[in-house]
Design an enzyme around this catalytic site. Structure first.
Site, PDB file in Angstrom:
ATOM      1  N   CYS A  50       0.828  -1.269   0.112  1.00 51.09           N
ATOM      2  CA  CYS A  50      -0.010  -0.054  -0.078  1.00 51.09           C
ATOM      3  C   CYS A  50       0.955   1.353  -0.015  1.00 51.09           C
ATOM      4  O   CYS A  50       0.377   2.510  -0.608  1.00 51.09           O
ATOM      5  CB  CYS A  50      -1.068  -0.204   1.206  1.00 51.09           C
ATOM      6  SG  CYS A  50      -0.015  -0.223   2.831  1.00 51.09           S
ATOM      7  N   HIS A 257      -1.516   1.070   7.573  1.00 55.40           N
ATOM      8  CA  HIS A 257      -1.972   1.163   6.093  1.00 55.40           C
ATOM      9  C   HIS A 257      -1.916   2.395   5.572  1.00 55.40           C
ATOM     10  O   HIS A 257      -2.190   3.431   6.243  1.00 55.40           O
ATOM     11  CB  HIS A 257      -3.404   0.720   5.924  1.00 55.40           C
ATOM     12  CG  HIS A 257      -3.913   0.628   4.773  1.00 55.40           C
ATOM     13  ND1 HIS A 257      -3.502  -0.194   3.663  1.00 55.40           N
ATOM     14  CD2 HIS A 257      -4.767   1.439   4.029  1.00 55.40           C
ATOM     15  CE1 HIS A 257      -4.201  -0.033   2.668  1.00 55.40           C
ATOM     16  NE2 HIS A 257      -4.948   0.944   2.805  1.00 55.40           N
TER      17      HIS A 257
END
Length: 1180
Positions: A50, A257
């Site tokens: 990510c 994330h």
């Protein structure tokens, strides 16, 4: 952290980089999903990438970086095809970045893959599953690019775009000497703890003076001692910077994330909040004024400009329009512009419809904003995101922001970015551009701008391949069963007309939502009115059964588990043909074989079993068999066909009689046997012997129908399911002692339960292949059985078929329809050429005509045993309709017809010579009969418009008796059950759009002035009740605009306004002429506000009113009439006649039953006949 993962060795490629230690990666499903409503592509997460995806999206949305990278051609970077050659210098990383950016710009997929890029990094799958710091990645990636571009024109790309210098100044307090030191940077790090914002953090780090004093003195070389001094950075007043990317981190120091907020500087995406369906997307939001938004021409042009060759299927055009503006064509434009296809036809100078009206092409395409460099004539774009039409993007407007979270791209408000500077989800890395940088106009909304030709060609070819793959893999074939074309009887749904009228096939992308499917079905079924429910159905042996309703318009067809070939039932969710339908697997209809012992005419029991098929709901009690079938008996045996040995049949205990068929394990094709417990032991002995007797059915009964003299008329032939028919026939001829010559000129034909001879059975078939059951009857007849290339057909003259009147013929399956017609006319002795053939449908009625006269019977799927009908009348040429025309008028006793519009009268001179079909009309003080007077037939093309039909009808001789100024003074209706049915309201619409069918009749009603009914207008006949009299004034037309809903309140307001009365001082009711009843329409919507289905309840289109065009509405003025009754004396008379007719039918049935009982002798009382029974032969 990354070490030398990005280092490239141009002399050779290491084994470790391209395979050693490499694990197999999970490839994305093929083909990938197309882009969503934002028109931007995300990047798939490989497991822990990510952080990489967020940085790559930022670089991709940095125009200066992207275009500088694109400016490096293959002559400098090499080619990926040569990367495995030993001596080739291929700069893999920039090449893979170029390719990834081209995919993000042009490839029509929801998310791109970085696997090729990370392969060029030399990463293993373990590395791709591990998360890293995005700032560190940024520094290492820039370093790797600098190394990769050494020796090319892009060697200074990173330095040119991202390099900066911090100048530190230290000023001595004593000698004022200034010392400067420069520090290079690619990014700046700031501490944000305990500061109010980014500006304060930058001020603290790079602007605010630092004082050297006390224990922290500065050594001045000029003074040659430790002194007090101040340190600061030089102010850079030359540039102002704008924020355009915010990389967000959610989590802690050791994991979390990443996603990114990005400003779309070049307006590449559609900025529209998906949940705000009523708001247009960024393209329409930036239109100059509201008038441009309301112009459907501009919006349709803009959509077509984005398609390859400016061509698109019409149903997809409607779907894309709804995505663009947030509402469907019908809601936004239909009232003023008519149906979408009609609008495209009316603007033929701009739009070109295909012959079947399935696709539309833009004839003249205005130039896009992109200049010649971005779109060359030799380039072929296929569903590649392209520039929007002029006006869709205001280049001076502020670009919008998007939240890109791996594969998902969503719009975001700029004000929401401020929330990302605190808490567990915080802004981590910020990217700025100089405010002075201006983008050229041709770059706006043009993803092809500055993309190299070889990448353009690669992406175009990839899009072609994607569409082909999606067409093969993503499309599902749906069978739409139209509720209005079905009726419910014998426990299941069955089509009323032909298969083509009842079932429509639709190819649809399973990646689209249920809402998209519903919208497409609405556009296909222009005749549909009211709520539309889509339910999954299934064809079972008993017919069509509805299982579950599809819910969740936001879910895709894949999410709803819609499979290829799925049967979808389209209905109102409540009833079909006035019958409420039970749905679900619990009440699935079962087709059961019911056996019982044959009863003779005197009531005696025979030794032969009678087998018939019947339908029962699977959740019905087993005991319901007795009442439903009226077969004498009180014991039920179930056939356990799967059981071994003699114990095949088992009796149902009395305590299990209340259990359901499903609970007892019965399924389609199961057999049950009904017997009487009082049967004597000689006929039905103990269970073991009874089972043995049941299994003794190993014979066929053959009757002699050859009209030859023989001692025996019938004989039983022992057989098994594998016995060949020829053997049975020859054995029957021998045992019947017939001439041996019959072996060469005879055949066996099954005999149905009504004694009718069915199609001959080929000699080569076994009983199993011929689907003949042991114990059935066969007729030995003269004539040979059809060969495999021949068809045995029944045919009859006329559409009113009487049992036993069918004739038979044997023809080759390759014979044409016209030749078959000649053979049948010759055999029936009918002269003339004005005949045509129709196939009898499953309910023994004349179906659709066989129009293709040159087609073979095999091509039309005519099978042995089918019945064809010889119907008088020559068929119109292909593409033409033969339409009977009727004159619709209100007759008064004076012989004049009344106009609904203003009540004026006209007198025909030759009306008495016409054929009249009198129908029940609206009740009045003087009884007024609505008559349909036959005028004649016209032959007209399906491509002709409604006004052409009216003009051609006006040329018929009977029209000369009336003065009709023009076709605009005629109102057209279809004729249904000898009454005006559906209103045909648009003069310029083609007849094929109305889907009239080949048996539709049309009636024309004269008007006193032209009318232009909109798609939301409903035409009603209103009659004011005369106070103190049970009668009504003549009918007047009222046009009701239902744009705000089919509510009782809205209708009451319209009627009150028409008669200039207060709405609270009127009462209205709908008239049902077939029942002679009035149903009051009150503001009953207030009584159902707590119900979940309020919207469905408060809809006059649904039950119990079923309001439609042409309905009669009675109006009562409460200021002068307080009587609650709406009925008239004529209604009382009509009801009394209906009562007498019903009583007469009941008496006739009773008399017939008594006569049958006396003829057959005493018999047990039978239960009432149930509608659940069905004859299997009718469906084979």
């Amino acid at each position: 952290m990354f070490g030398d993962l990005f280092e490239e060795d141009y002399s050779s490629v290491s084994n470790n980089q391209y395979g050693k230690g490499k694990k197999l990666k999970t490839k994305a499903l093929e083909p990938p999903a197309p882009r969503e409503f934002t028109n931007l592509s995300g990047i798939r997460n490989q497991g822990g990438t990510c952080y990489l995806n967020s940085l790559l999206q930022t670089l991709h949305f940095t125009p200066e970086f992207r275009e500088a990278l694109f400016s490096l051609g293959p002559e400098e970077l090499g080619s990926l095809e040569d990367k495995d050659k030993p001596d080739a210098k291929v700069r893999v990383i920039p090449l893979q970045l170029q390719r990834l950016f081209a995919q993000l710009l042009l490839l029509d997929q929801e998310a791109a893959s970085t696997e090729d890029l990370t392969d060029s990094f030399g990463w293993t799958s373990n590395e791709e599953m591990r998360q890293h710091d995005v700032q560190e990645l940024n520094r290492i990636l820039f370093s790797a690019l600098e190394t990769s571009l050494v020796g090319t024109s892009g060697h200074d790309l990173i330095n040119r775009l991202y390099h900066g210098t911090v100048v530190n100044q230290i000023v001595c307090k004593e000698c004022k000497n200034t010392s400067e030191k420069q520090e290079d940077f690619l990014d700046l790090t700031v501490a944000v703890k305990n500061v109010s914002g980014l500006e304060d953090a930058l001020w603290n780090m790079y602007v605010e003076e630092e004082v050297f004093d006390c224990d922290n003195l500065y050594y001045c070389e000029t003074c040659d001692k430790l002194v007090k001094a101040t340190k600061s950075e030089l102010d850079d007043l030359e540039y102002i910077y704008d924020l355009f990317s915010v990389i967000i981190h959610k989590g802690g120091c050791y994991g979390g994330h990443y996603h990114v907020y990005i400003k779309d500087i070049d307006h590449l995406g559609n900025w529209q909040f998906q949940e705000e369906k009523s708001k247009p997307d960024v393209n329409l939001k930036d239109l100059k004024n509201e008038e441009e938004i309301d112009d459907p021409l501009m919006i349709l042009k803009a959509i077509l400009l984005q398609e390859k060759n400016n061509l698109i299927p019409v149903d997809q055009l409607g779907q894309k329009l709804m995505k663009k503006i947030g509402v469907s064509w019908n809601k936004k434009y239909r009232k003023h512009h008519g149906p979408l296809r009609k609008f495209l036809q009316l603007h033929s100078q701009m739009f070109l419809l295909s012959s079947d009206e399935s696709t539309v092409t833009l004839l003249k395409s205005p130039p896009l904003q992109a200049g010649p460099a971005s779109r060359r004539p030799d380039q072929h774009v296929f569903q590649t995101p392209t520039a929007e039409a002029p006006g869709f993007h205001d280049t001076a407007s502020c670009p919008h922001w998007f939240d890109i979270n791996d594969s998902k791209v969503q719009p975001i408000e700029e004000k929401d970015i401020e929330q990302q500077f605190q808490g567990k989800e915080s802004a981590y890395m910020l990217f700025y551009r100089k405010s002075q940088l201006q983008r050229p106009p041709e770059a706006q909304a043009n993803p092809r701008y500055k993309v190299p030709c070889h990448l353009l060609n690669e992406m175009d070819a990839a899009n072609v391949k994607l569409q082909i793959n999606r067409a093969e893999d993503s499309n599902v074939e749906l069978h739409l069963h139209l509720g209005p074309r079905y009726r419910f009887f014998n426990g299941a749904l069955h089509p009323v007309g032909s298969q083509t009228e009842s079932v429509w096939d639709l190819t649809f992308d399973k990646r689209k939502t249920l809402g998209d499917l519903r919208q497409s079905v609405f556009q296909l079924l222009e005749f549909w009115e009211g709520d539309m429910i889509l339910s999954v159905a299934k064809l079972v042996p008993a017919g069509l059964h509805v299982y579950q309703t599809l819910d969740g318009d936001e879910l895709t067809l894949s999410d709803n588990a819609i499979a290829d070939g799925e049967d979808i039932f389209v209905w109102n969710g409540m009833e079909v043909g006035g019958v409420q339908i039970q749905t679900g697997v619990d009440c699935e209809p079962l087709l059961l074989n019911v056996l019982h012992v044959k009863t003779g005419s005197g009531g005696e029991k025979g030794g032969q079993l009678v087998d018939s098929a019947h339908v029962f709901p699977s959740n019905a009690e087993v005991a319901s068999v007795f009442a439903a079938l009226a077969i004498p008996g009180d014991v039920i045996f179930i056939d356990r066909a799967e059981a071994a040995g003699e114990e095949r049949w088992s009796a149902v205990p009395r305590e299990d009689m209340k259990r359901t068929f499903r609970e007892l394990g019965l399924r389609n094709g199961s057999s049950i046997l009904i017997r009487d417990s009082n049967d004597d032991d000689s006929l039905l002995p103990k269970q073991g012997r009874w089972i043995s007797r049941t299994n003794e059915i190993n014979w066929l009964q053959v009757k002699n129908l050859c009209q030859s003299e023989a001692e025996q008329k019938e004989v039983k032939i022992t057989a098994t399911v594998n016995t060949v028919v020829f053997d049975i026939r020859t054995k029957a001829i021998k045992e019947l002692k017939l001439m041996e010559e019959l072996v060469e000129n005879s055949c066996l034909r099954p005999v149905d339960r009504n004694g009718k001879l069915l199609c001959p059975v080929p000699d080569s078939y076994t009983l199993k292949a011929a689907e003949l059951k042991l114990g059935s009857s066969l007729g030995l007849c003269l004539g040979k059985a059809p060969t495999p290339s021949q068809l045995f057909l029944f045919f009859a003259v006329g559409s009113d078929i009487q049992p036993g009147t069918e004739m038979e013929i044997l023809v080759e399956e390759t014979v044409s329809v016209s030749d078959c017609l000649k053979l049948m006319l010759e055999k029936s002795g009918l002269p003339g050429e004005t005949w045509h053939l129709r196939k009898m449908d499953w309910c023994y009625e004349a179906g659709e005509p066989l129009c293709a006269e040159d087609a073979t019977l095999k091509e039309l799927m005519i099978c042995s045993g089918d019945t064809l009908l010889l119907v008088e009348g020559k068929l119109p040429p292909p593409g033409f309709l033969k339409v009977p025309i009727w004159w619709y008028q209100l007759w008064e006793p004076s012989g004049q017809w009344k106009s609904h519009q203003n009540g004026s009268s006209y007198t025909p001179s030759r009306g008495e010579g016409w054929g009249a079909a009198s129908t029940q009309g609206a009740p009045g003080k003087m009884p007024v009969e609505v008559s349909l007077l036959y005028v004649g037939d016209i032959e007209i093309s399906e491509d002709a418009t409604l006004v052409d039909l009216k003009s051609q009808a006006m040329a018929l001789p009977p029209f000369s008796d009336f003065v009709v100024p023009s076709p605009a003074f005629l109102r057209a209706w279809t004729v249904e059950s000898k009454r005006p049915g559906r209103l045909l309201r648009t003069n310029q619409q083609q007849l094929k759009d109305y889907k009239l069918g080949r048996r539709t009749e049309v009636c024309l009603e004269p008007l006193q002035k032209e009318e232009n009914l909109g798609p939301q207008d409903v035409l009603l006949r209103t009659q004011m009740r005369i106070p103190a009299e049970r009668a009504y004034a003549p009918a007047l037309d009222v046009v009701w605009d239902t744009a705000r809903g089919w509510t009782a309140c809205s209708l009451r307001q319209r009627v009150a306004s028409f008669y200039s009365l207060p709405v609270e001082k009127i009462e209205i009711a709908k008239y049902f002429p077939e029942k002679f009843e009035w149903l009051p329409i009150s503001s009953w919507n207030q009584q159902v506000t707590k119900r979940k289905k309020k919207k469905k309840q408060d809809n006059l289109q649904g039950p119990p009113y079923y309001l439609k065009d042409g309905d009669t509405i009675g109006v009562k003025n409460l200021l002068a009439d307080d009587d609650e009754d709406f009925s008239t004396i004529r209604d009382d008379t009509g009801k009394e006649k209906q009562k007498q007719l019903a009583l007469g039918r009941k008496r006739s049935q009773e008399a017939l039953r008594v006569h049958s009982s006396s003829a057959e002798g005493p018999a047990r009382s039978r239960g009432p006949e149930a509608s659940l029974s069905i004859h299997v032969g009718s469906f084979q």
